[in-house]
Write a protein that holds these residues in place. Sequence first.
Motif, PDB file in Angstrom:
ATOM      1  N   GLN A  74      50.034 -25.755  23.897  1.00  0.00           N
ATOM      2  CA  GLN A  74      51.166 -26.613  23.523  1.00  0.00           C
ATOM      3  C   GLN A  74      52.445 -26.166  24.205  1.00  0.00           C
ATOM      4  O   GLN A  74      53.332 -26.964  24.491  1.00  0.00           O
ATOM      5  N   LYS A  75      52.536 -24.880  24.475  1.00  0.00           N
ATOM      6  CA  LYS A  75      53.740 -24.347  25.133  1.00  0.00           C
ATOM      7  C   LYS A  75      53.507 -24.153  26.632  1.00  0.00           C
ATOM      8  O   LYS A  75      54.344 -23.576  27.321  1.00  0.00           O
ATOM      9  N   GLU A  76      52.350 -24.578  27.095  1.00  0.00           N
ATOM     10  CA  GLU A  76      51.993 -24.476  28.524  1.00  0.00           C
ATOM     11  C   GLU A  76      52.119 -23.041  29.029  1.00  0.00           C
ATOM     12  O   GLU A  76      52.656 -22.786  30.113  1.00  0.00           O
ATOM     13  N   ILE A  77      51.611 -22.126  28.209  1.00  0.00           N
ATOM     14  CA  ILE A  77      51.600 -20.701  28.582  1.00  0.00           C
ATOM     15  C   ILE A  77      50.148 -20.278  28.734  1.00  0.00           C
ATOM     16  O   ILE A  77      49.312 -20.592  27.881  1.00  0.00           O
ATOM     17  N   LYS A  78      49.866 -19.555  29.815  1.00  0.00           N
ATOM     18  CA  LYS A  78      48.510 -19.011  29.994  1.00  0.00           C
ATOM     19  C   LYS A  78      48.545 -17.500  29.783  1.00  0.00           C
ATOM     20  O   LYS A  78      49.523 -16.839  30.174  1.00  0.00           O
ATOM     21  N   GLY A  79      47.492 -16.979  29.178  1.00  0.00           N
ATOM     22  CA  GLY A  79      47.481 -15.546  28.915  1.00  0.00           C
ATOM     23  C   GLY A  79      46.084 -14.976  28.856  1.00  0.00           C
ATOM     24  O   GLY A  79      45.098 -15.702  29.004  1.00  0.00           O
ATOM     25  N   GLU A  80      46.029 -13.676  28.644  1.00  0.00           N
ATOM     26  CA  GLU A  80      44.738 -13.021  28.465  1.00  0.00           C
ATOM     27  C   GLU A  80      44.837 -11.940  27.400  1.00  0.00           C
ATOM     28  O   GLU A  80      45.895 -11.342  27.205  1.00  0.00           O
ATOM     29  N   ILE A  81      43.730 -11.749  26.728  1.00  0.00           N
ATOM     30  CA  ILE A  81      43.642 -10.749  25.659  1.00  0.00           C
ATOM     31  C   ILE A  81      42.412  -9.898  25.906  1.00  0.00           C
ATOM     32  O   ILE A  81      41.308 -10.419  26.029  1.00  0.00           O
ATOM     33  N   GLY A  82      42.622  -8.597  26.005  1.00  0.00           N
ATOM     34  CA  GLY A  82      41.520  -7.654  26.148  1.00  0.00           C
ATOM     35  C   GLY A  82      41.270  -6.979  24.810  1.00  0.00           C
ATOM     36  O   GLY A  82      42.134  -6.280  24.304  1.00  0.00           O
ATOM     37  N   ILE A  83      40.126  -7.205  24.231  1.00  0.00           N
ATOM     38  CA  ILE A  83      39.827  -6.702  22.877  1.00  0.00           C
ATOM     39  C   ILE A  83      39.088  -5.376  22.975  1.00  0.00           C
ATOM     40  O   ILE A  83      38.109  -5.246  23.713  1.00  0.00           O
ATOM     41  N   VAL A  84      39.563  -4.394  22.207  1.00  0.00           N
ATOM     42  CA  VAL A  84      38.932  -3.073  22.206  1.00  0.00           C
ATOM     43  C   VAL A  84      38.607  -2.689  20.748  1.00  0.00           C
ATOM     44  O   VAL A  84      38.815  -3.467  19.833  1.00  0.00           O
ATOM     45  N   GLY A  85      38.109  -1.491  20.601  1.00  0.00           N
ATOM     46  CA  GLY A  85      37.894  -0.944  19.263  1.00  0.00           C
ATOM     47  C   GLY A  85      36.808  -1.647  18.474  1.00  0.00           C
ATOM     48  O   GLY A  85      35.857  -2.186  19.033  1.00  0.00           O
ATOM     49  N   GLY A  86      36.989  -1.663  17.155  1.00  0.00           N
ATOM     50  CA  GLY A  86      35.987  -2.222  16.267  1.00  0.00           C
ATOM     51  C   GLY A  86      35.715  -3.692  16.524  1.00  0.00           C
ATOM     52  O   GLY A  86      34.577  -4.147  16.397  1.00  0.00           O
ATOM     53  N   ALA A  87      36.744  -4.438  16.900  1.00  0.00           N
ATOM     54  CA  ALA A  87      36.563  -5.860  17.167  1.00  0.00           C
ATOM     55  C   ALA A  87      35.660  -6.072  18.383  1.00  0.00           C
ATOM     56  O   ALA A  87      34.828  -6.985  18.405  1.00  0.00           O
ATOM     57  N   ALA A  88      35.810  -5.211  19.394  1.00  0.00           N
ATOM     58  CA  ALA A  88      34.939  -5.305  20.574  1.00  0.00           C
ATOM     59  C   ALA A  88      33.500  -4.984  20.182  1.00  0.00           C
ATOM     60  O   ALA A  88      32.556  -5.653  20.627  1.00  0.00           O
ATOM     61  N   MET A  89      33.331  -3.964  19.339  1.00  0.00           N
ATOM     62  CA  MET A  89      31.977  -3.606  18.886  1.00  0.00           C
ATOM     63  C   MET A  89      31.354  -4.769  18.123  1.00  0.00           C
ATOM     64  O   MET A  89      30.149  -5.016  18.199  1.00  0.00           O
ATOM     65  N   CYS A  90      32.200  -5.476  17.395  1.00  0.00           N
ATOM     66  CA  CYS A  90      31.751  -6.606  16.574  1.00  0.00           C
ATOM     67  C   CYS A  90      31.398  -7.804  17.453  1.00  0.00           C
ATOM     68  O   CYS A  90      30.320  -8.382  17.337  1.00  0.00           O
ATOM     69  N   LYS A 123      37.127  -5.447  33.234  1.00  0.00           N
ATOM     70  CA  LYS A 123      37.158  -6.541  32.265  1.00  0.00           C
ATOM     71  C   LYS A 123      35.856  -7.328  32.305  1.00  0.00           C
ATOM     72  O   LYS A 123      35.430  -7.766  33.367  1.00  0.00           O
ATOM     73  N   LYS A 124      35.302  -7.532  31.116  1.00  0.00           N
ATOM     74  CA  LYS A 124      34.090  -8.358  31.018  1.00  0.00           C
ATOM     75  C   LYS A 124      34.489  -9.586  30.200  1.00  0.00           C
ATOM     76  O   LYS A 124      34.778  -9.475  29.013  1.00  0.00           O
ATOM     77  N   VAL A 125      34.546 -10.756  30.848  1.00  0.00           N
ATOM     78  CA  VAL A 125      35.048 -11.951  30.163  1.00  0.00           C
ATOM     79  C   VAL A 125      34.067 -12.400  29.079  1.00  0.00           C
ATOM     80  O   VAL A 125      32.881 -12.595  29.339  1.00  0.00           O
ATOM     81  N   LEU A 126      34.627 -12.566  27.897  1.00  0.00           N
ATOM     82  CA  LEU A 126      33.830 -13.013  26.749  1.00  0.00           C
ATOM     83  C   LEU A 126      33.959 -14.536  26.586  1.00  0.00           C
ATOM     84  O   LEU A 126      32.981 -15.243  26.424  1.00  0.00           O
TER      85      LEU A 126
END
Lengths: 186, 169
Positions: B19-35, B89-92
């Motif tokens: 909606q704001k025409e912004i592109k981004g990326e999030i690299g998840i680590v820790g317990g959330a990555a294990m999950c 980075k491994k894209v999920l």
Amino acid sequence: MNIGHLNEKNPVSERVLARKAGLSRTTLRLLKEGKLNPTLQTLQRLAEAEGLEIELVRYPKNSSIQSEFSTAVVSLEATKEAFNSWKIHFMNLVDEVRRSYDPRLLELPPVRQLDEKRSALLAAIVLQLCDELHWPFPKWAIEMPRLPHPWFLAETESLKASAILESPILFKSKNIFVLENFLKRL
Amino acid sequence: MESSEIKKYLESLNSKLAQKEIKGEIGIVGGAAMCLAFKARAATKDVDAIFEPAQAIRQEAKAVAQEFSLPQDWLNDAVKGFLSPKIKKKVLWQWSHLTIWVPPADYLLAMKAISARWDTSDRDDVLFLINQLQLKSSKEVFKIIEDFYPKSRIPPKTQFFIEEIFDQD
């Protein structure tokens, strides 16, 4: 205040409940329909008539506290899963205490179904957090019995010596031995 | 938060960024990555991550928190100072305005070996990752750690722990 659901789980007749609580049936009916506000004394009598206890927990309005991470709730969640689930649930408590800075999360003891080992561990964690945050120790945590046998959480023979040296005194008081970074979250 | 819920919240974040025409990326680590990436855990309390652009994502994450009644810090980057610059980075998931990636198993293993929290979930995660990577000796584990961190940063407790795992086999 609506107390209509008070005797849903353990229903007795309205007549019996009113008699046990020392109320008229009309008053009881009005209370259940939310048309009357009970005094604390009346609530106490109703709870006793139902074989229940009343616990008053004070939260300010718009409190951001997440009560699902209180000691009572995390201990209940831990009883539903494998033994090692404490590593998730108890650390959720640690995180929430440090985030909210609210001692009410630690007021209640663990549920009775929680085993001796994890109850002692939860008590040690609570004592350590209170020490860290300069809060008074909850009575239940002080009174939680020390384990009859030492428990080394790392379960690694070569780390036992480190745990003996590093374990905070409040953990040792429960006969539990942890490494110095046990409550370190990053 | 279970995996399906995390995905739902991140998809909502994608919509808000769009909606704001912004592109981004999030690299998840820790317990959330294990999950999410390894299904090693059923759930996680929050999502530790690094993200860019940080301010925009932080702002929209707050909007997601409000939408779903989550804690304000359900997505947080407190871990950003602890990550190696060599992280791959491994894209999920790849969506219109958001790329979600996780580090590969070897990097997660190295991270957890360095944090050395052997009393808690890191212990179980390390055992899981060693199994996942089919590592057969402590030498192989240390080689992986040293690919990302200097040898001097490996805590002695990590050495004891890793060596004992393989001595027991």
